[in-house]
Design a protein around this motif. Structure first.
Motif, mmCIF file in Angstrom:
data_model
loop_
_atom_site.group_PDB
_atom_site.id
_atom_site.type_symbol
_atom_site.label_atom_id
_atom_site.label_comp_id
_atom_site.label_asym_id
_atom_site.label_seq_id
_atom_site.Cartn_x
_atom_site.Cartn_y
_atom_site.Cartn_z
ATOM 1 N N THR A 1 3.857 1.892 4.921
ATOM 2 C CA THR A 1 4.880 1.705 6.003
ATOM 3 C C THR A 1 6.077 2.700 5.478
ATOM 4 O OG1 THR A 1 4.324 -0.524 5.697
ATOM 5 C CG2 THR A 1 6.547 -0.067 6.856
ATOM 6 N N THR B 1 0.952 -1.351 -0.059
ATOM 7 C CA THR B 1 -0.101 0.267 0.026
ATOM 8 C C THR B 1 0.946 1.308 -0.033
ATOM 9 O OG1 THR B 1 0.003 0.063 2.306
ATOM 10 C CG2 THR B 1 -1.968 -1.302 1.315
ATOM 11 N N GLY B 2 2.235 1.353 0.478
ATOM 12 C CA GLY B 2 2.923 2.397 0.518
ATOM 13 C C GLY B 2 2.677 3.096 1.878
#
Ligand code: AMP
Length: 221
Positions: free
Chosen positions: A175, A172-173
């Motif tokens: 982190t 998902t991006g």
């Protein structure tokens, strides 16, 4: 006296791969009797007495299948690529199941100008678990790098000065964003594949093939 044959053994890792394999098992009429997130069991029974599931670390799945301790398994392309660096015999990879999809990316601190550093020919320090994939990516681009092998929490490395960049999986991006990092380059598109022990395919093909075919069909491969 006839001995009961060993059940077929499928090696999976906890998390996304396990969860995204459940619908494939369901398509084959198989229900798993335990939830690896809540149970501590490492060998899970299924509704089919002739099929069991073992839960191992994602990076260990190819090893269990290669040595025949599992007849088949499901592993990410990232894991298979690193595994093939040291051992590749005995594994057959018939199908990309298109599950657990994500990207392997180069990521840096938001305020680090990666493209300028590359243009200037700087030598970059890269922290990653994916040493082979990272080495080949930068070699192809002609970027000089020193690679530092880490086993987890790669996102920390650029924040504390261990590395200029990381090579890590991004889904998902979230982190990266939570750690003020940005993805600056794709290394590879990742999904998970069926892997099969070659000897098992010969000796237990009649039991294995219908399952492999159902998995392939249910995943749309
Ligand atoms: P995300 O925050 O959704 O971008 O996920 C990033 C974190 O999850 C990183 O720590 C990755 O190493 C890990 N990750 C993402 N996708 C996968 C995957 N398919 N398999 C294993 N780990 C993953």
């Amino acid at each position: 006296m006839t001995s009961t044959p060993q059940p077929l053994t499928l090696a999976l890792s906890k998390g996304r791969i396990f969860e995204e394999t459940l619908p494939l098992l369901e398509a084959a009429g198989v229900e798993v009797k335990d939830d690896p997130e809540t149970s501590r069991k490492l060998i899970l029974d299924t509704s089919r007495p002739d099929l069991r599931i073992i839960i191992v670390r994602a990076t260990d799945v190819p090893t269990y299948v290669q040595y025949g301790a599992a007849d088949f398994g499901i592993a990410g392309r990232d894991v298979l690529y690193e595994h093939a660096d040291t051992h590749s015999r005995g594994l057959y990879q018939p199908v990309d199941l298109n599950i657990a999809r994500c990207r392997l990316c180069v990521a840096v601190r938001e305020n680090f100008d990666y493209h300028a550093a590359v243009r200037q020919g700087s030598r970059l320090r890269i922290a990653t678990k994916y040493v082979r994939a990272a080495r080949e990516h930068f070699a192809q681009k002609g970027v000089h790098v020193d690679i530092i092998k880490l086993y987890g929490s790669m996102e920390l490395a650029p924040l504390v000065g261990l590395a200029d960049a990381i090579v890590d999986l991004v889904s998902t991006g979230n982190t990266l964003k939570a750690n003020n990092l940005v993805a600056v380059e794709d290394v590879a598109h990742i999904s998970s594949r069926l892997i099969v022990n070659q000897a098992a395919l010969k000796t237990r093909g009649a039991e294995l093939r219908p399952l492999l075919n159902t998995f392939a069909q249910a995943s749309g491969a």
